[in-house]
Design an enzyme around this catalytic site. Structure first.
Site, short mmCIF file in Angstrom:
data_model
loop_
_atom_site.label_atom_id
_atom_site.label_comp_id
_atom_site.label_asym_id
_atom_site.label_seq_id
_atom_site.Cartn_x
_atom_site.Cartn_y
_atom_site.Cartn_z
N MET A 109 0.95 -1.10 -0.15
CA MET A 109 -0.01 0.15 -0.04
C MET A 109 0.85 1.32 -0.10
O MET A 109 0.43 2.28 -0.47
CB MET A 109 -0.84 -0.22 1.27
CG MET A 109 -2.01 -1.15 1.42
SD MET A 109 -3.14 -0.73 0.19
CE MET A 109 -3.98 -2.64 0.26
N GLY A 110 2.02 1.05 0.53
CA GLY A 110 2.92 2.43 0.70
C GLY A 110 2.68 3.45 1.73
O GLY A 110 2.78 4.48 1.64
N LEU A 111 1.81 2.75 3.01
CA LEU A 111 1.57 3.65 4.04
C LEU A 111 0.71 4.81 3.65
O LEU A 111 0.99 6.02 4.20
CB LEU A 111 3.00 4.33 4.86
CG LEU A 111 3.89 3.23 5.51
CD1 LEU A 111 5.17 3.56 5.92
CD2 LEU A 111 2.98 2.79 6.86
N GLY A 152 -7.00 -9.81 9.51
CA GLY A 152 -7.16 -8.93 8.32
C GLY A 152 -7.09 -9.47 7.02
O GLY A 152 -8.27 -9.68 6.43
N ASN A 200 4.65 1.44 14.58
CA ASN A 200 4.91 0.54 13.47
C ASN A 200 6.38 0.88 13.01
O ASN A 200 6.92 1.92 12.54
CB ASN A 200 4.17 1.30 12.04
CG ASN A 200 4.50 0.22 11.10
OD1 ASN A 200 5.46 -0.63 11.23
ND2 ASN A 200 3.69 0.37 10.08
N ASN A 229 4.54 -8.46 11.32
CA ASN A 229 4.10 -7.77 10.12
C ASN A 229 4.00 -8.66 8.92
O ASN A 229 4.42 -9.79 9.06
CB ASN A 229 4.95 -6.75 9.84
CG ASN A 229 4.31 -5.43 9.38
OD1 ASN A 229 3.40 -5.37 8.24
ND2 ASN A 229 4.69 -4.10 9.61
N THR A 230 3.91 -8.25 7.60
CA THR A 230 3.82 -8.93 6.49
C THR A 230 5.22 -9.55 6.45
O THR A 230 6.36 -8.93 6.73
CB THR A 230 3.25 -8.30 5.31
OG1 THR A 230 4.07 -7.07 5.04
CG2 THR A 230 1.85 -7.99 5.24
N CYS A 236 7.39 -1.39 8.57
CA CYS A 236 6.69 -1.55 7.29
C CYS A 236 7.62 -2.15 6.23
O CYS A 236 8.65 -1.43 6.24
CB CYS A 236 6.15 -0.16 6.90
SG CYS A 236 5.48 -0.31 5.12
#
Lengths: 259, 308
Positions: B72-74, B267, B127, B193-194, B130
């Site tokens: 998504m790019g935050l 999610g 966070n 996180n991913t 990311c």
């Protein structure tokens, strides 16, 4: 579920100087009101409503607005495009006597709807509105169908009012079992105020990012329905609950932008 | 019979253990509303930055086997507008909210913390991990235990809210990073996180599918990895863990609770099972409690900790 396909453009139809329809040979199995996400790799991805979909072809009608659409307009028949979908809700296929109200380049999904409604023998009236005669599209296509077609333009030599004006006049003379509208949100907002006693569905537009109902970019305040999943076609009972309808939308960052 | 799914988290009672993780449905207060209506126990905002970010162009997401890749790019409306959305949600709801924030410098985390202090959020998530803004910001902060220590320490000294650190699985030794956060005073950890990031290719166009080329992997494919990292971390620290990574069914949540997590993020499962996935998982948790003769969620045992 993420139904991505990459396929060549098979038809390009110029509708106006800044509006083109792109055709693809593929059995997309879409319903009227649904949309696809179209990817121009390395440039971006945007949602587009289907202007028509048969067992062999589908079409999207695009207005040249920014960089993304300008690059699309430079593409030729045979160039590859990647898409995913179809996504979202579709129009209710009503029997009886119905009115379809389209505004500008948002009218084409109503052409797809008309063809499906005719299959079950629905009586259709179409009001197709545009700012100018030059921006009025799909007239020839609607005129080939068995329906009552009216066009109206706001400005220019033959200007005779907006689609909303025309709808007001028509509603004084005729009653409809169901109404459908696709157009700029302020047009839909104006229609909602004159359709208090009528059942309708609107095709809405919001910024979409994932289009599969996860990212939250297109949730509508305050109830949070996701326009990419529960929309883009919304019935009256939902539209009436939306506090943001006709007031604001959100951009790619999620910031509120007033209409 | 309905069993109690209630649980405690940092002194607050949560009606069920399911968390809406950062980046899922959390752009607007309406996204929180619909998630709560569908059964989530606690919500989290998008990771908010000092200034608004539009994120990457699309495609930002693509399906792969047993998972999704996303980048998504935050994208987020910035800390001011993001906190306004939280406050709007809080006007009508008692559900706890975690405000997630992202920065790359300690001083920016401090500024975000001071803003979060003035909001109605209940918890603050940092966070640090990311995976999708590498070009812009370089290696995630969570790769450096010294950096994590420094940021958590500074934030803890200034935060009115309990502080949660979001850890990256894409590091050599997640346990030492978790310990660094704990020694700096962190109240809880959120992981994972991913994963990756990874990539997917359109073979006709000969192009990466994601605009950002690479994207973090989520979904069922990463659950075994998440369980392992949560279990190792649970064995080594004493702060509560919000576990996430591939939880799709109630039994996945049970596994994650047994691995050491106290709350469970859900999610990507929305993609597979719909927005009512929270209610579905809660029902499955309830069924599990019945079948196993547990009276309540808190009775589900944890694994014995690994020997240090």
């Amino acid at each position: 579920m993420d139904k991505r396909i990459t396929l060549p453009i098979t038809k390009i139809i110029t509708e106006a100087t800044d509006i083109k329809t792109f055709g693809f040979e593929y059995d997309l199995k879409a319903k009227p009101g649904q949309f696809i996400m179209l990817t121009d790799f390395g440039k971006g991805e945007k949602p587009f409503s289907l202007a028509d979909c048969t067992k062999t072809e589908f079409f999207i009608t695009i207005k040249q607005i920014g960089d993304f659409t300008t690059r699309l307009f430079q593409k030729d028949v045979g160039d590859l495009i990647s898409i995913r979908g179809p996504y979202g809700s579709s129009f209710f296929i009503s029997q009886g006597n119905v009115l379809l109200i389209g505004g500008g380049f948002a009218t084409p999904p109503l052409y797809f709807l008309s063809k499906e409604l005719l299959k079950i023998g629905t009586k259709i009236t179409v009001i197709n509105g545009a700012k100018t005669n030059q921006q009025l599209i799909f007239s020839d296509r609607f005129e080939q169908l068995e329906l009552n077609y009216m066009s109206t333009t706001q400005f220019g030599a033959h200007g005779n009012g907006t689609a909303v004006d025309r709808t007001k006049k028509l509603l004084k003379k005729e009653q409809f079992d169901y109404l459908y509208a696709s157009g700029p949100e302020m047009m839909l907002n104006a229609l909602s105020t004159i359709l208090k006693d009528d059942e309708y569905e609107f095709l809405l537009e919001r910024y979409m990012k994932c289009a599969v109902g996860i990212c939250g970019s297109c949730t509508l305040d305050p109830i949070g329905i996701r326009l990419c999943m529960e929309g883009p076609v919304l019935p009256k009972r939902i539209v009436e609950q939306l506090t943001e309808f006709g007031k604001y939308h959100r951009d790619a960052s999620g910031m509120r932008i007033k209409f | 019979m309905l069993k109690s799914l209630e649980t405690e988290f940092l002194g607050k009672t949560i009606s069920n253990p399911l968390v809406l993780p950062a980046g899922i449905m959390g752009m607007a207060f309406s996204g929180f509303n619909i998630s709560v209506e569908n059964g989530v126990g606690i919500v989290m905002s998008k990771s908010l930055t000092l200034v608004p970010r539009k994120g990457h162009e699309g495609p930002v997401i693509t399906e792969v086997q047993n998972g999704l890749l996303n980048s998504m790019g935050l994208c987020n409306p910035g800390i001011n507008d993001g906190l306004y959305e939280i406050d709007q949600f809080k006007e009508r709801s008692q559900i706890p909210v975690i405000v997630s924030v992202f920065a790359t410098k300690t001083n920016d985390f401090l500024k975000l913390t001071l803003k979060a202090n003035r909001s109605q959020a209940d918890f603050l998530e940092l966070n640090l991990s990311c995976p999708n803004v590498f070009d812009e910001f370089g290696i995630p902060l969570a790769a450096s235990k010294d950096k994590v220590y420094e940021i958590v320490k500074t934030v803890k000294q200034n935060s009115k809210l309990p502080v949660i650190a979001k850890l990256s699985p894409n590091v050599h030794d997640i346990v030492s990073v978790a310990k660094a956060a704990e020694s700096a005073g962190v109240d809880a950890l959120c992981m994972i996180n991913t994963v990756g990031p990874g990539m997917a290719i359109d073979t006709k166009m000969v192009k990466p599918i994601l605009f950002n080329t690479f994207g973090g992997l989520s979904g069922p494919a990463i659950k075994p990895l998440a369980l392992k990292l949560i279990y190792e971390t649970y064995s080594a620290v004493n702060v509560p863990i919000i576990g996430m990574g591939g939880v799709t069914y109630g039994i996945d949540a049970v596994e994650m609770l047994m691995s050491g997590a106290v709350l469970i993020g859900v999610g990507t499962a929305i993609y597979y099972r719909g927005i009512d996935v929270f209610a579905k998982i809660n029902k499955e948790l309830n069924n599990f409690l019945q079948e196993s003769d547990y009276q309540q969620l808190k009775d589900i045992p944890k694994l014995e900790k690994l020997d240090g």
